[in-house]
Design an enzyme around this catalytic site. Sequence first.
Site, PDB file in Angstrom:
ATOM      1  N   ASP A 139      -5.599   3.064   2.543  1.00 20.14           N
ATOM      2  CA  ASP A 139      -4.287   3.228   1.856  1.00 20.14           C
ATOM      3  C   ASP A 139      -3.288   2.972   2.862  1.00 20.14           C
ATOM      4  OD1 ASP A 139      -5.272   4.511  -0.262  1.00 20.14           O
ATOM      5  OD2 ASP A 139      -5.035   6.656   0.453  1.00 20.14           O
ATOM      6  N   ARG A 189      -4.529  -3.889  -3.114  1.00 20.83           N
ATOM      7  CA  ARG A 189      -3.914  -3.063  -4.074  1.00 20.83           C
ATOM      8  C   ARG A 189      -2.461  -3.243  -3.974  1.00 20.83           C
ATOM      9  NH1 ARG A 189      -4.640   2.900  -2.544  1.00 20.83           N
ATOM     10  NH2 ARG A 189      -6.742   2.617  -3.259  1.00 20.83           N
TER      11      ARG A 189
HETATM   12  P1  FDA Z   1       7.062   4.894 -11.676  1.00 16.22           P
HETATM   13  O1  FDA Z   1       6.801   6.314 -10.658  1.00 16.22           O
HETATM   14  O2  FDA Z   1       8.200   4.269 -11.308  1.00 16.22           O
HETATM   15  O3  FDA Z   1       6.779   5.195 -13.032  1.00 16.22           O
HETATM   16  C1  FDA Z   1       7.447   4.213 -13.958  1.00 16.22           C
HETATM   17  C2  FDA Z   1       6.896   4.293 -15.343  1.00 16.22           C
HETATM   18  O4  FDA Z   1       5.512   4.773 -15.444  1.00 16.22           O
HETATM   19  C3  FDA Z   1       7.887   5.654 -15.778  1.00 16.22           C
HETATM   20  O5  FDA Z   1       9.092   5.340 -16.000  1.00 16.22           O
HETATM   21  C4  FDA Z   1       6.920   5.861 -16.947  1.00 16.22           C
HETATM   22  O6  FDA Z   1       7.113   5.311 -18.052  1.00 16.22           O
HETATM   23  C5  FDA Z   1       5.521   5.767 -16.470  1.00 16.22           C
HETATM   24  N1  FDA Z   1       5.052   6.906 -15.991  1.00 16.22           N
HETATM   25  C6  FDA Z   1       4.836   7.268 -14.651  1.00 16.22           C
HETATM   26  N2  FDA Z   1       4.380   8.414 -14.497  1.00 16.22           N
HETATM   27  C7  FDA Z   1       4.108   8.923 -15.761  1.00 16.22           C
HETATM   28  C8  FDA Z   1       3.354  10.092 -16.481  1.00 16.22           C
HETATM   29  N3  FDA Z   1       3.029  11.223 -15.583  1.00 16.22           N
HETATM   30  N4  FDA Z   1       3.316  10.292 -17.580  1.00 16.22           N
HETATM   31  C9  FDA Z   1       3.511   9.283 -18.423  1.00 16.22           C
HETATM   32  N5  FDA Z   1       4.278   8.122 -18.074  1.00 16.22           N
HETATM   33  C10 FDA Z   1       4.651   8.093 -16.790  1.00 16.22           C
HETATM   34  N6  FDA Z   1       1.688   4.699  -2.408  1.00 16.22           N
HETATM   35  C11 FDA Z   1       1.549   4.202  -1.194  1.00 16.22           C
HETATM   36  O7  FDA Z   1       2.831   4.419  -0.514  1.00 16.22           O
HETATM   37  N7  FDA Z   1       0.472   4.014  -0.310  1.00 16.22           N
HETATM   38  C12 FDA Z   1      -0.831   3.954  -1.036  1.00 16.22           C
HETATM   39  O8  FDA Z   1      -1.640   3.577  -0.462  1.00 16.22           O
HETATM   40  C13 FDA Z   1      -0.592   4.001  -2.457  1.00 16.22           C
HETATM   41  N8  FDA Z   1      -1.984   4.108  -3.105  1.00 16.22           N
HETATM   42  C14 FDA Z   1      -1.847   4.247  -4.537  1.00 16.22           C
HETATM   43  C15 FDA Z   1      -2.863   4.148  -5.532  1.00 16.22           C
HETATM   44  C16 FDA Z   1      -2.881   4.137  -6.622  1.00 16.22           C
HETATM   45  C17 FDA Z   1      -4.296   4.012  -7.602  1.00 16.22           C
HETATM   46  C18 FDA Z   1      -1.612   4.395  -7.323  1.00 16.22           C
HETATM   47  C19 FDA Z   1      -1.493   4.425  -8.817  1.00 16.22           C
HETATM   48  C20 FDA Z   1      -0.602   4.389  -6.680  1.00 16.22           C
HETATM   49  C21 FDA Z   1      -0.655   4.560  -5.364  1.00 16.22           C
HETATM   50  N9  FDA Z   1       0.575   5.028  -4.537  1.00 16.22           N
HETATM   51  C22 FDA Z   1       0.424   4.599  -3.068  1.00 16.22           C
HETATM   52  C23 FDA Z   1       1.738   5.544  -5.097  1.00 16.22           C
HETATM   53  C24 FDA Z   1       2.793   4.387  -5.605  1.00 16.22           C
HETATM   54  O9  FDA Z   1       3.080   3.851  -4.544  1.00 16.22           O
HETATM   55  C25 FDA Z   1       3.804   4.831  -6.502  1.00 16.22           C
HETATM   56  O10 FDA Z   1       4.694   5.857  -5.963  1.00 16.22           O
HETATM   57  C26 FDA Z   1       3.144   5.575  -7.897  1.00 16.22           C
HETATM   58  O11 FDA Z   1       2.021   4.871  -8.377  1.00 16.22           O
HETATM   59  C27 FDA Z   1       4.483   5.716  -8.917  1.00 16.22           C
HETATM   60  O12 FDA Z   1       4.754   4.528  -9.024  1.00 16.22           O
HETATM   61  P2  FDA Z   1       4.686   3.692 -10.568  1.00 16.22           P
HETATM   62  O13 FDA Z   1       4.418   2.269 -10.296  1.00 16.22           O
HETATM   63  O14 FDA Z   1       3.377   4.634 -11.436  1.00 16.22           O
HETATM   64  O15 FDA Z   1       6.041   3.903 -11.263  1.00 16.22           O
END
Ligand code: FDA
Length: 313
Positions: A139, A189
């Site tokens: 991570d 990732r």
């Molecule tokens: P964001 O949070 O901006 O959401 C975008 C859109 O996704 C929303 O507008 C909505 O449409 C949809 N959405 C999001 N949550 C939803 C929900 N609960 N229900 C419905 N729709 C929803 N970070 C880090 O700093 N270090 C790391 O090592 C990791 N590792 C990691 C592994 C994995 C598998 C994931 C998925 C994420 C991480 N992260 C991470 C976290 C990452 O950096 C980030 O904070 C989150 O994934 C949220 O970002 P999104 O890309 O989902 O978009």
Amino acid sequence: MDVLREALLKAAESRQVRDLVVTAPVSRSVVNRFVPGEAADQAVTACAELVAAGLRTTLDHLGEDTTDIAQARAVRDAYRTVLAGLSEAGLTEGGRCEVSVKLSAVGQALGPDGEKIALEHAHEICSAAELAGTTVTLDMEDHTTVDSTLSILRELRRDYPWVGAVLQAYLYRTEGDCTDLAHEGSRVRLCKGAYREPESVAYPSKKDVDLAYVRCARTLMAGAGYPMLATHDPRLIDIGTALAVQNKRSQGSYEFQMLYGIRPDEQRRLAADGEAVRVYVPYGQDWYGYFMRRLAERPANVAFFLRSLMTKG
Ligand code: FDA
């Protein structure tokens, strides 16, 4: 919304707020939505259920910022235990269920020797993973740790070329890191990034982070490595699928990743479409920092938590 996000990320670092949230009677039931359990066997059971639904998993033993060597060793041992559990349950074949490791949990922040200690522990976890027939992903944490984490990655890959990296699109430096890591055999990732970072190192606006994510995804998908697109964002998932077509990548030569409990229907829909989808499954007692970052990402999650506090607290 940015103000709320900022406040929650700040709260994630506060000892007083932590004590309040951790001891609130309702917290556990709300936390269950994002963290399936505290024990290794509960984590393995959650993985078995996801695998039965056609998904892959990566298990994260919760805990970060380890402050003493005994704790760092305990985290290493927890990974060995859970890897053995996954293997015994027949869940590791082809890397179906792997583990994700935060280097701060295995000693990275323990003074001048921290990097060396974390490397040793990560090496031992990789050895256990190899024995179990699966892989490890490192991570990525806050920006001050990126150079050290990438240096440990390089060392580990000498013996275990399958070790996965994480790059965070919100950091200005990440486009360059994507270029460096988009080579054959390199599992990367790509996520947006979850920490509170200063403007000097990271894009402050969500829109700029999304645009940077697309540029990074382009580089990784056009490269020879194995991109792991970690996002719940529907637009970015569509772009990921389009990039696969554009780069003539077959399904399974990249994967989508999402967090446990977030958009589970979308996880299953993508898998039913033939995409490789991996769910990040956190488990363990130290769920506070992880939970607060999930609240910070989505106002609806905060509303859900506050409603539960008011109705049951
Ligand atoms: P964001 O949070 O901006 O959401 C975008 C859109 O996704 C929303 O507008 C909505 O449409 C949809 N959405 C999001 N949550 C939803 C929900 N609960 N229900 C419905 N729709 C929803 N970070 C880090 O700093 N270090 C790391 O090592 C990791 N590792 C990691 C592994 C994995 C598998 C994931 C998925 C994420 C991480 N992260 C991470 C976290 C990452 O950096 C980030 O904070 C989150 O994934 C949220 O970002 P999104 O890309 O989902 O978009």
